[in-house]
Design a protein around this motif. Structure first.
Motif, PDB file in Angstrom:
ATOM      1  N   LYS A 409       0.806  -1.229   0.000  1.00 39.47           N
ATOM      2  CA  LYS A 409       0.000   0.000   0.000  1.00 39.47           C
ATOM      3  C   LYS A 409       0.837   1.276   0.000  1.00 39.47           C
ATOM      4  N   GLY A 410       1.977   1.237   0.684  1.00 38.12           N
ATOM      5  CA  GLY A 410       2.820   2.436   0.699  1.00 38.12           C
ATOM      6  C   GLY A 410       3.303   2.813  -0.692  1.00 38.12           C
ATOM      7  N   MET A 411       3.455   1.811  -1.562  1.00 37.51           N
ATOM      8  CA  MET A 411       3.891   2.106  -2.925  1.00 37.51           C
ATOM      9  C   MET A 411       2.841   2.931  -3.679  1.00 37.51           C
ATOM     10  N   GLY A 412       1.592   2.873  -3.199  1.00 37.17           N
ATOM     11  CA  GLY A 412       0.560   3.750  -3.778  1.00 37.17           C
ATOM     12  C   GLY A 412       0.924   5.211  -3.543  1.00 37.17           C
ATOM     13  N   GLY A 427      11.725   6.570  -4.395  1.00 38.41           N
ATOM     14  CA  GLY A 427      11.376   6.292  -2.996  1.00 38.41           C
ATOM     15  C   GLY A 427      10.791   4.905  -2.844  1.00 38.41           C
ATOM     16  N   LEU A 428      11.551   3.908  -3.279  1.00 38.86           N
ATOM     17  CA  LEU A 428      11.082   2.520  -3.175  1.00 38.86           C
ATOM     18  C   LEU A 428      11.028   2.110  -1.703  1.00 38.86           C
ATOM     19  N   ILE A 429       9.879   1.583  -1.291  1.00 43.10           N
ATOM     20  CA  ILE A 429       9.746   1.161   0.111  1.00 43.10           C
ATOM     21  C   ILE A 429      10.123  -0.316   0.169  1.00 43.10           C
ATOM     22  N   SER A 430      11.419  -0.587   0.223  1.00 46.22           N
ATOM     23  CA  SER A 430      11.882  -1.981   0.126  1.00 46.22           C
ATOM     24  C   SER A 430      11.478  -2.799   1.346  1.00 46.22           C
ATOM     25  N   PRO A 438      13.935  -3.300   8.794  1.00 44.24           N
ATOM     26  CA  PRO A 438      12.909  -4.099   9.467  1.00 44.24           C
ATOM     27  C   PRO A 438      11.638  -4.131   8.602  1.00 44.24           C
ATOM     28  N   PRO A 439      11.114  -5.324   8.300  1.00 40.03           N
ATOM     29  CA  PRO A 439       9.964  -5.407   7.381  1.00 40.03           C
ATOM     30  C   PRO A 439       8.704  -4.784   7.971  1.00 40.03           C
ATOM     31  N   ILE A 440       7.805  -4.342   7.091  1.00 42.72           N
ATOM     32  CA  ILE A 440       6.500  -3.838   7.536  1.00 42.72           C
ATOM     33  C   ILE A 440       5.413  -4.562   6.755  1.00 42.72           C
ATOM     34  N   ALA A 452       6.806   6.042   3.524  1.00 43.19           N
ATOM     35  CA  ALA A 452       7.076   6.556   2.174  1.00 43.19           C
ATOM     36  C   ALA A 452       8.058   7.721   2.216  1.00 43.19           C
ATOM     37  N   LYS A 453       7.898   8.591   3.204  1.00 44.77           N
ATOM     38  CA  LYS A 453       8.738   9.806   3.260  1.00 44.77           C
ATOM     39  C   LYS A 453      10.222   9.468   3.457  1.00 44.77           C
TER      40      LYS A 453
END
Ligand code: SF4
Length: 584
Positions: A409-412, A427-430, A438-440, A452-453
């Motif tokens: 969803k953050g990639m949205g 701003g790839l949210i890897s 740490p994964p989310i 995202a920021k």
């Protein structure tokens, strides 16, 4: 300028903001094209290789920053230049020869029409020196394909059409070579630190794996997480992943390739196997190219992807926009929205790799339907109509990348707010897409504004300094070390916080540029498919993107108002009050 905007992307953004008249047509002579190497490029520090092309994009109308690795950026600095500002239009096709502090414009009519490989070879021969590095355009840039790239070696400043801007200036190529050393204020300390970073990198397990496979290692990971866009985002799980993956590529790899002074060498020189594409060699393909000519076009022939990658590089076109525009046309054709006459004998349906490869040539040369697709998905959908806009997978005109935000969803937010349109790289949210530590939770909508920021600001720093993002994201170098390296270069003590503030400043200035050009909250959106069609299967089954909620959280985190405009307080804290006055 250096401490506030760092260099590269940041400096380019500031110059363009100050000097480009609002509403300048991207392909008019008045548009500016800046090519800037970051201040760490050519210093000898590992993976500090990137130059940035900054301009107003002919694909989106937004500010554009497009980066490439390889050897061009370092050699630009060795030639005595940190960057170039190109404006106007040459009367005849020309190329620029830059060496040892001098710049000379030369005739290039004999190079016009050449593909990017032949062009580079011809210039090296003409200059009589194999060490010369060249950034050039192919036929696509000459013909103003809106997603034409600039190619140096085999590396592309790919997205957003910087190649078309270069072509509009009748500039075929820029050749550079030099032997000067970029200045470093505290050279001894710099050397000790960069050696320590190299030593640490040799022991970093994640970096070793990345070095072996390169970006294609992520194909199977993203597919298993159910966010791998398939058949123009009609699904998130590709059933052809067994044929198109990093291991299959490794069977075809001839040797590793690298950028200037990079010990990681993540690139792969790959040769197509048996069949119609046998013997075609390309540098790559990278993750995004495997995706776009694989899952996105429903194609399971890995050798066709190798051929497609090479052809895009030769013509000088962004692989993501090329492949996604073809996938859009495939869906239109399957739905009967493009007539047989327009297809001119091509059976353009998902999975038909021969038609896919044939269409690449038609786009690059603007032939038949290729002439329409050369305008990009947004403009093609406007012309085709009949409801096709609902599945035109772009943001602000830029085609989306290989992560479906219904499954992350953050990639949205990343797509909706990227300054150059629907791009993942700014701003790839890897932590969300690959489960990086740490994964989310990719499906949660909580806390995604900050998620995202942070990578947006961090990427603005790395891009501006000229640092490749891959090693820092794989335990190669952290932001403290980056700040220390930069401090030794400029001779001022800068902390991680100083750099992250600069990244935030750059992001906000890019936002101001776009607001001044008329972009607004309504443009921070996603294609209707992602709101209206729940993911049909896989781990993200049933999900859509809750963009309103996500954007509210993001704007709040950024200290932007509900229209997406940075508040006066935020701008003052970043030293951007003057720039803010130019935006209503
Ligand atoms: S990690 Fe790969 S892309 Fe980055 S600088 Fe090294 S070789 Fe180039």
């Amino acid at each position: 300028m250096t401490l506030k905007f760092l260099g590269g992307r940041g400096a380019g953004c500031k110059i363009l903001f100050d000097e480009l008249k609002p509403s300048t047509e991207p392909l008019a002579p008045e548009n500016k094209l800046l090519l800037l190497a970051g201040p760490l490029v050519g210093t000898g520090a590992p993976w500090c290789v990137k130059y940035t092309a900054v301009t107003r994009s002919p694909l989106t109308g937004t500010i554009l920053m497009s980066l490439a690795g390889g050897f061009f950026g370092a050699n630009l600095r060795f030639a005595g230049w940190d960057g170039l500002v190109i404006e106007g239009r040459a009367e005849e096709p020309s190329y620029l020869w830059i060496h040892e502090g001098k710049a000379e414009l030369r005739a290039a009519s004999h190079l016009w029409g050449k593909n990017t490989e032949d062009c580079q070879e011809a210039i090296r021969k003409e200059l009589g020196d194999d060490r010369v590095q060249i950034a050039c355009i192919g036929p696509a840039g000459e013909k103003a394909v809106r997603f034409a790239s600039i190619i140096s070696g085999k590396r592309a400043a790919g997205r957003g059409g910087a190649g078309a801007v270069m072509g509009s200036k009748n500039l075929k190529a820029i050749a550079v070579y030099g032997t000067r050393k970029p200045p470093i204020t505290e050279a001894q300390k710099f050397e000790e630190l960069q050696m320590a970073i190299r030593q640490k990198a040799r022991e970093a397990e994640r970096l070793k794996i990345f070095g072996k496979f390169g970006t294609p290692k992520n194909l199977a990971i993203v597919n298993s997480r159910g966010l791998f866009p398939t058949r123009n985002f009609q699904g998130g799980v590709f059933d052809g992943i067994g044929q198109v993956n990093a291991e299959e590529q490794q069977r075809r790899v001839l040797r590793k390739t690298t950028c200037h002074g990079c010990p990681v060498a993540c690139g792969n020189l790959t040769r197509a196997g048996e069949g119609p594409y046998e013997g075609i060699v390309t540098e790559g393909p990278e993750y995004e190219t495997f995706w776009v000519f694989g899952a996105q076009c429903g194609n399971t022939c890995i050798d066709a992807i190798i051929a497609a990658d090479r052809l895009c590089d030769q013509l000088g076109m962004d692989t993501i926009s090329t492949g996604s525009t073809i996938a859009f046309a495939m869906e239109c054709a399957e739905r009967g929205l493009i007539g047989r006459k327009d297809l001119e004998g091509l059976d353009l349906r998902f999975g038909n790799h021969q038609a896919m490869v044939a269409m690449i040539s038609r786009i690059g040369n603007r032939e038949g339907l290729g002439d329409l697709l050369a305008e990009g998905t947004r403009r093609a959908a406007q012309r085709i109509g009949q409801g096709s806009e609902k599945f035109a997978m772009h943001v602000k005109g830029m085609e989306l990348a290989a992560y479906d935000p219904r499954g992350a969803k953050g990639m949205g937010i990343a797509y909706a707010t990227s300054p150059r349109g629907g791009c993942h790289e700014r701003g790839l949210i890897s932590r969300e897409t690959f489960g990086a530590p740490p994964p989310i939770d990719p499906l949660s909508i909580t806390g995604k504004g900050l998620a995202a920021k942070e990578p947006q600001d961090e990427t603005a720093v790395l891009d501006s300094l000229g640092v490749c993002v891959f090693p820092p994201h794989n335990d190669g170098m952290d932001m403290n070390e980056t700040a220390e390296l930069f401090s030794y270069v400029v001779g001022e003590s800068l902390s991680t916080d100083d750099l992250m503030t600069a990244g935030e400043r750059i992001w906000n200035l890019e936002r101001l540029f776009n607001l001044r050009e008329g972009f607004a909250r309504k443009d921070d959106t996603l294609p209707p498919r992602l709101f209206q069609e729940p993911m049909p299967s896989g781990p993200a089954k049933g999900n859509i993107v809750e963009l309103d909620h996500l954007l509210k959280d993001y704007y709040r985190t950024r200290e932007w108002d509900e229209r997406g405009v940075p508040t006066a307080e935020k701008l003052a804290s970043l030293g951007l009050s003057e720039e803010g006055k130019t935006v209503k």
